[in-house]
Design a protein around this motif. Structure first.
Motif, short mmCIF file in Angstrom:
data_model
loop_
_atom_site.label_atom_id
_atom_site.label_comp_id
_atom_site.label_asym_id
_atom_site.label_seq_id
_atom_site.Cartn_x
_atom_site.Cartn_y
_atom_site.Cartn_z
N VAL A 260 1.06 -1.15 0.32
CA VAL A 260 -0.09 0.04 -0.35
C VAL A 260 0.96 1.27 -0.07
O VAL A 260 1.73 1.72 0.83
CB VAL A 260 -0.44 -0.01 1.74
N LEU A 261 0.54 2.39 -0.99
CA LEU A 261 1.36 3.23 -0.62
C LEU A 261 0.46 4.61 -1.12
O LEU A 261 -0.29 4.54 -1.86
CB LEU A 261 2.30 3.17 -2.85
N ASP A 262 0.69 4.98 0.28
CA ASP A 262 -0.46 6.23 0.37
C ASP A 262 -0.34 7.55 0.34
O ASP A 262 1.21 7.91 0.20
CB ASP A 262 -0.39 5.95 2.23
N ASN A 263 -0.64 8.47 -0.39
CA ASN A 263 -0.56 9.38 -0.92
C ASN A 263 0.68 10.08 -1.86
O ASN A 263 1.39 10.50 -1.53
CB ASN A 263 -0.04 10.67 0.62
N ALA A 264 0.54 9.35 -3.06
CA ALA A 264 1.19 9.40 -4.10
C ALA A 264 1.12 10.38 -5.10
O ALA A 264 0.65 11.21 -4.84
CB ALA A 264 1.02 8.49 -5.19
N GLU A 265 2.43 11.09 -5.28
CA GLU A 265 2.64 12.78 -6.37
C GLU A 265 2.35 12.61 -6.85
O GLU A 265 1.86 13.26 -8.41
CB GLU A 265 3.71 13.36 -5.90
N SER A 266 2.73 11.98 -8.00
CA SER A 266 2.87 11.51 -9.07
C SER A 266 3.03 9.54 -9.93
O SER A 266 3.74 8.91 -9.11
CB SER A 266 3.78 12.32 -9.94
N ALA A 267 3.83 9.39 -10.76
CA ALA A 267 3.82 8.71 -11.75
C ALA A 267 4.48 8.44 -11.50
O ALA A 267 5.63 6.76 -11.02
CB ALA A 267 2.72 8.12 -13.25
N ASP A 268 5.86 9.35 -11.73
CA ASP A 268 7.59 8.97 -11.43
C ASP A 268 8.01 8.91 -10.33
O ASP A 268 8.59 8.01 -9.43
CB ASP A 268 8.58 9.67 -11.83
N GLN A 269 6.71 8.74 -8.68
CA GLN A 269 7.46 8.91 -7.68
C GLN A 269 7.13 7.08 -7.54
O GLN A 269 7.93 6.00 -6.32
CB GLN A 269 6.61 8.96 -6.54
#
Length: 795
Positions: A260-269
Motif C-alpha cells: 500500500v503506497l499512500d499519498n502518491a504525488e506522481s507516476a514517476d514516484q
C-alpha cells in the motif's frame, strides 16, 4: 544438593504481560476481552456488518486468562491488541505507561525470544512445533496500520479493488495495481488499509505500507521510498537511489506481497517501486487521478467520492445510534451538510456529540449554522467549521497540545514528545493524547505513536501561528529538540557502550528522559524515532540551536551508518558541520569533518572523504586529542584499503593503535590492531595477520567490545580461509556472523556470511576433486564425468 529448575519461557513471558496489565492500572479481563474483540474485528476486517475477513481467536476472558498464566501461546496479532488495550486503559486512567512499555518492537522481540526457546525444547514435540510455526509467521512482514474504528459506505469501492485483484488478465510479468483517488479527507487511506486487511491472507509473503508524503507536504523521492520499503523487509538498503529500486525489485521477485503506497504525488514516484512479478499487488492512493500511472500499468482506477447525505447519515448512526440521529432530522441534515461529505469531518462531528451527550445534535447544528454565517458555506469553509467547533470544545491543555502538534515536523509523536512540546508531565500528556484520539483530532498509527491527518495538520499549523507567539513556538521546538537529543544519546550509548559519550547541555526541566535498558532497547528507540530526529536536525540549524544540531548528527551517526542510511547520514552531518563551525567549537568541527569523511567514503567519494579526514586530523592534532586522531587514522586506513594500498593502510592503523593506547582506549586499540591484521592479510601476509588478530581478539574480549570481537573473528576467519584451514575459517566466520546479528550490523553480518559461503564452496571443490580421483581409481568413468561436470560448474 538442590536441583535447579529451569524457568519456563512461557511463564516468564506471561509474567511480563501481567506486569504490563498491572502497570496500566489493572483493567479487568472483561474489559480487555471486549476491547480486543472489538479492535480485532476492526483491524482484521471481520466487522459486524458482515465484511469478509479473518477472525482473531483468543479474544474471550478465559483465553486471555490462559495467556496471562502461560497456559497458551499468543499470536503476534493478539499481542499487539493486548498491548494496545493496556495503553488505552492507561491513557483513560492516567497510570502513566511509558512509550517503551508499549512499544511493538520491544514486545515483538520478547515474543520471538520466547518462541525460540520453546522451539529448542525437543522434550515436547507439540509445543516445539507450535513455536516453530509461530516463529515462521513472525518472519513475515506485516506493516499495515490499524483500520479506521468506523468504516461504512464503501462497498462499491471495496468490490472494485477485489475485482482488480481477481483479474488474471494483463501482462504475466506485471503486478496488479489499483489507484485510489479522491479529495483530501474523503477516506482514500482508510479504504486502502481496510481492504488490505480484508485480503491480507492472500499474500503469505507479507504486507507493506508506506506514506509517500512527509509531514511538511513534500513527497518522498523514489529512492527514499525504496529504502524505507527495504527496511520494512529487513534488508540493508543499497547506496544509490538506482540501486535501492533494483534491490527492492530483486527482494520482491517471485513473492506474493501486498504493498500500500499512500499519498502518491506522481507516476514517476511510483513506477520505480513496483515489483516485477505478477504475484504481488500494489494499491496506490493520491489526490490526483495519476492518469499516466494508470495508463502505464493498466491499473484499476477507483475514485472515492465524498459521502452522499445518506452515507454520512449511516456513519453517524454507526457512531451515535439510530435513536440520537433520528430524534431531530433537521439538525442531522445541517450537520451532514456541514461535514461536506468527508468521513473525517463526520467522525469529528460524531465524536463531538459523543463527548457532550447532554447537548445532542441540535446544539451542534446550531453551532454549525452560526459558523456558516461567519465563515461562508464553501466546502473548505464547512469542514473548517466542524474542525474549529471540535477544537473550541477542547479543554485548554488539549487545545494547546493540538496547536503545538502543528509545529512538530516529524511523522508522528509519542507521549514523551508531547510532554516536551507542551512542557507537561508524561502522564498528563498521555491523558491529553487520549482525549484528542477520542475526538478524531489525532490518529494512533502504531502502538504508542500518533499522527495528524493532513487536513488537521494544516488546521493545527494555522492555529499555532494565530494563538502561539513566535517565542512560544520556538520554545516548544527547543524542548522537542532537547527531548530527541537526550533520549537519542541515551539510546545510542545503550546500544553501543564503546562509543565516546558526549557532554550534553542539561535537559530542560520539562523534558522527560526515558529509561533505556540494554542494547536491544537502545536500538528499538533509535528505530522508532529516527525519522523525527532526522527532521529535527535542519530545524535546529535554522533556529540557531547549533550545539544540539551537531550533537544530534553525531548521536545518530552509528545507527544511520550500520542500518545503511548513508545518504541521510551525509545530509545530517553536513548540517552538523555548518552548526559546529558556527559555534566556533573546533573539536565539534573535527568530529563533524571526520564523520563526513567516513560517510563520503561509504558513498564512494574517496577524494572528498580524504579532504575532510585530513582537515579533521589537523584539528585533532592542534587540540592534542589522541582519541580523535586515532579515529581519523582508522578512517584514513579504510580509504587506503579501498584503493588497495594495503601496506599504507596497515601503517595508518598502527598509528591509530598508538594513539588509542595514549588515550587509554583499550577497545579502540584492539580494533586498530584488527585493522592492521586485516590489511596484512589483504596484502598476502596471512600468518602475520593471524598473530596480530589473535592479540586483538583477546583485547576485544577483555574490553567487552562485542562489535569489535565480531570484526576480529571475521578477520581471523578470512585469514584461515586464505591459508586453506577451512575448519578454523568456518568456526570463526560462523561466530562472527552470529555476533554481528546480535549487535545489529546486517552489512557486516552479510560480509561474514559471504566469506562463509566461500569456505563451503572450497570444501565442496575439495570433496569433488577427491571424488573424481576415487571414481577414476575404480574405473567408474561415468560417475567421474558427472562429478567433474559438477566441479566445473563450481569453478
Amino acid at each position: 544438593m538442590t536441583e535447579q529448575i529451569e524457568a519456563d519461557p512461557r511463564r516468564t513471558f506471561a509474567d511480563s504481560l501481567q506486569e504490563l496489565r498491572v502497570a496500566a492500572g489493572s483493567p479487568s479481563l472483561r474489559w480487555l476481552a471486549e476491547r480486543i474483540r472489538r479492535r480485532s474485528a476492526d483491524t482484521l476486517g471481520s466487522a459486524p456488518r458482515g465484511n469478509p475477513g479473518r477472525a482473531l481467536r483468543g479474544t474471550g476472558k478465559s483465553s486471555i486468562d490462559d495467556k496471562l498464566k502461560g497456559d497458551s501461546l499468543p499470536s503476534l496479532e493478539w499481542l499487539h491488541l493486548f498491548v494496545d488495550a493496556c495503553a488505552a486503559w492507561s491513557r483513560s486512567h492516567g497510570s502513566g505507561l511509558t512509550d517503551a512499555m508499549v512499544d511493538r518492537n520491544v514486545w515483538f522481540r520478547r515474543l520471538a525470544e520466547m518462541l525460540k526457546e520453546l522451539e529448542l525444547d525437543r522434550h515436547n514435540d507439540i509445543r516445539s512445533a507450535d513455536a516453530s510455526e509461530r516463529l515462521r509467521m513472525l518472519a513475515v512482514p506485516r506493516r499495515l496500520p490499524p483500520t479506521a474504528p468506523y468504516f461504512v459506505g464503501r462497498d462499491t469501492e471495496l468490490a472494485a479493488l477485489t475485482a482488480a485483484l481477481n483479474d488474471t488478465g494483463g501482462a504475466p510479468a506485471a503486478p496488479g495495481v489499483a489507484v485510489i483517488s479522491g479529495l483530501p479527507g474523503s477516506g482514500k487511506s482508510s479504504l486502502a488499509v481496510w481492504w488490505a486487511h480484508l485480503v491480507a491472507d492472500r499474500f503469505p509473503a507479507g504486507q507493506l505500507y508506506l506514506d509517500l508524503r512527509q509531514p511538511d507536504g513534500t513527497p518522498l523521492r523514489p529512492g527514499q521510498a525504496a529504502r524505507a520499503l527495504l527496511f520494512q523487509l529487513g534488508e540493508r538498503p543499497a547506496a544509490s537511489d538506482d540501486e535501492q529500486a533494483e534491490a527492492l525489485r530483486g527482494r520482491l521477485a517471485g513473492q506474493q506481497v501486498l504493498i500500500v503506497l499512500d499519498n502518491a504525488e506522481s507516476a514517476d514516484q511510483i513506477l520505480p517501486l513496483l515489483p516485477a512479478a505478477r504475484e504481488s499487488f500494489v494499491v496506490v492512493t493520491g489526490r490526483s487521478a495519476l492518469d499516466r500511472l494508470i495508463e502505464d500499468t493498466a491499473a484499476q482506477a477507483v475514485r472515492v467520492e465524498p459521502f452522499t447525505s445518506a452515507q454520512a447519515r449511516v456513519l453517524l448512526v454507526e457512531r451515535l445510534g439510530e435513536k440520537v440521529v433520528a430524534a431531530d432530522p433537521a439538525a442531522t441534515g445541517t450537520v451532514v451538510t456541514g461535514c461536506a461529505g468527508l468521513p473525517l469531518a463526520v467522525n469529528v462531528a460524531a465524536a463531538l456529540v459523543e463527548r457532550n451527550r447532554e447537548s445532542s445534535l441540535r446544539r451542534l447544528a446550531d453551532a454549525v449554522t452560526s459558523a456558516q454565517q461567519r465563515l461562508g458555506a464553501g466546502r473548505g469553509a464547512q469542514v473548517e467549521q466542524i474542525f474549529r467547533l471540535s477544537y473550541a470544545d477542547l479543554e485548554p491543555e488539549a487545545a494547546r497540545v493540538f496547536r503545538l502538534l502543528g509545529v512538530h515536523p516529524g511523522p508522528f509523536v509519542t507521549q514523551g514528545v508531547v510532554a516536551s512540546l507542551a512542557a507537561t508531565a508524561v502522564r498528563e500528556a498521555g491523558r491529553v493524547i487520549g482525549s484528542l484520539v477520542d475526538r478524531h483530532l489525532l490518529e494512533e498509527r502504531q502502538s504508542g505513536r500518533y499522527g495528524l491527518h493532513d487536513l488537521l495538520r494544516e488546521n493545527a499549523m494555522v492555529l499555532a501561528d494565530a494563538e502561539e507567539t513566535a517565542a512560544e513556538r520556538r520554545d516548544a521546538i527547543a524542548r522537542a529538540v532537547d527531548f530527541y537529543l537526550h533520549n537519542a544519546h541515551r539510546a545510542a550509548m545503550a546500544w553501543d557502550p564503546q562509543r565516546d559519550p558526549l557532554i550534553l547541555p542539561p535537559a530542560a526541566p520539562d523534558v522527560p528522559v526515558e529509561r533505556v535498558a540494554g542494547d536491544a532497547e537502545g536500538l528499538d528507540w533509535l528505530r522508532r524515532h529516527h525519522l523525527s530526529v532526522m527532521r529535527m536536525i535542519p530545524i535546529a540549524v535554522d533556529l540557531g540551536f547549533d550545539t544540539h544540531a551537531w550533537q544530534l548528527a553525531w548521536t545518530m551517526s552509528d545507527f544511520l551508518n550500520r542500518q545503511g542510511y548513508w545518504h541521510d547520514l551525509a545530509t545530517a552531518v553536513e548540517h552538523g558541520l555548518v552548526a559546529a563551525r558556527r559555534c566556533g567549537d573546533e573539536r565539534a568541527e573535527a568530529r563533524m569533518r571526520r564523520l563526513l569523511g567516513r560517510t563520503y567514503a561509504l558513498l564512494d567519494r574517496l577524494d572528498d572523504s580524504d579532504t575532510h579526514l585530513e582537515a579533521a586530523l589537523r584539528l585533532w592534532t592542534a587540540a592534542d586529542d589522541h582519541a580523535g586522531r586515532a579515529h581519523t587514522y582508522i578512517d584514513l586506513s579504510r580509504n587506503a584499503g579501498a584503493r588497495k594500498l594495503y601496506s599504507h593502510g596497515a601503517e595508518l592503523a598502527r598509528r591509530a593503535a598508538e594513539c588509542y593506547a595514549a588515550a587509554g582506549n583499550a577497545a579502540g586499540e584492539a580494533n586498530a590492531l584488527n585493522a592492521v591484521g586485516w590489511y596484512a592479510s589483504l596484502g598476502g601476509a596471512h600468518e602475520q595477520a593471524l598473530a596480530v588478530c589473535q592479540e586483538a581478539l583477546l583485547r576485544n574480549r577483555a574490553a567487552g567490545d562485542r562489535s569489535g570481537e565480531a570484526a576480529t573473528l571475521d578477520s581471523i576467519g578470512a585469514a584461515h580461509l586464505e591459508l586453506g584451514d577451512l575448519r578454523s575459517a568456518e568456526a570463526n566466520l560462523v561466530a562472527a556472523a552470529a555476533l554481528f546479528a546480535e549487535t545489529g550490523d546486517p552489512g557486516e553480518q552479510a560480509g561474514s556470511l559471504r566469506r562463509l559461503a566461500a569456505v563451503h564452496l572450497e570444501a565442496a571443490r575439495r570433496a569433488l576433486r577427491q571424488a573424481v580421483e576415487l571414481f577414476e581409481g575404480v574405473g567408474a568413468q561415468s560417475a567421474a564425468r558427472e562429478a567433474r561436470s559438477t566441479l566445473d560448474r563450481l569453478c
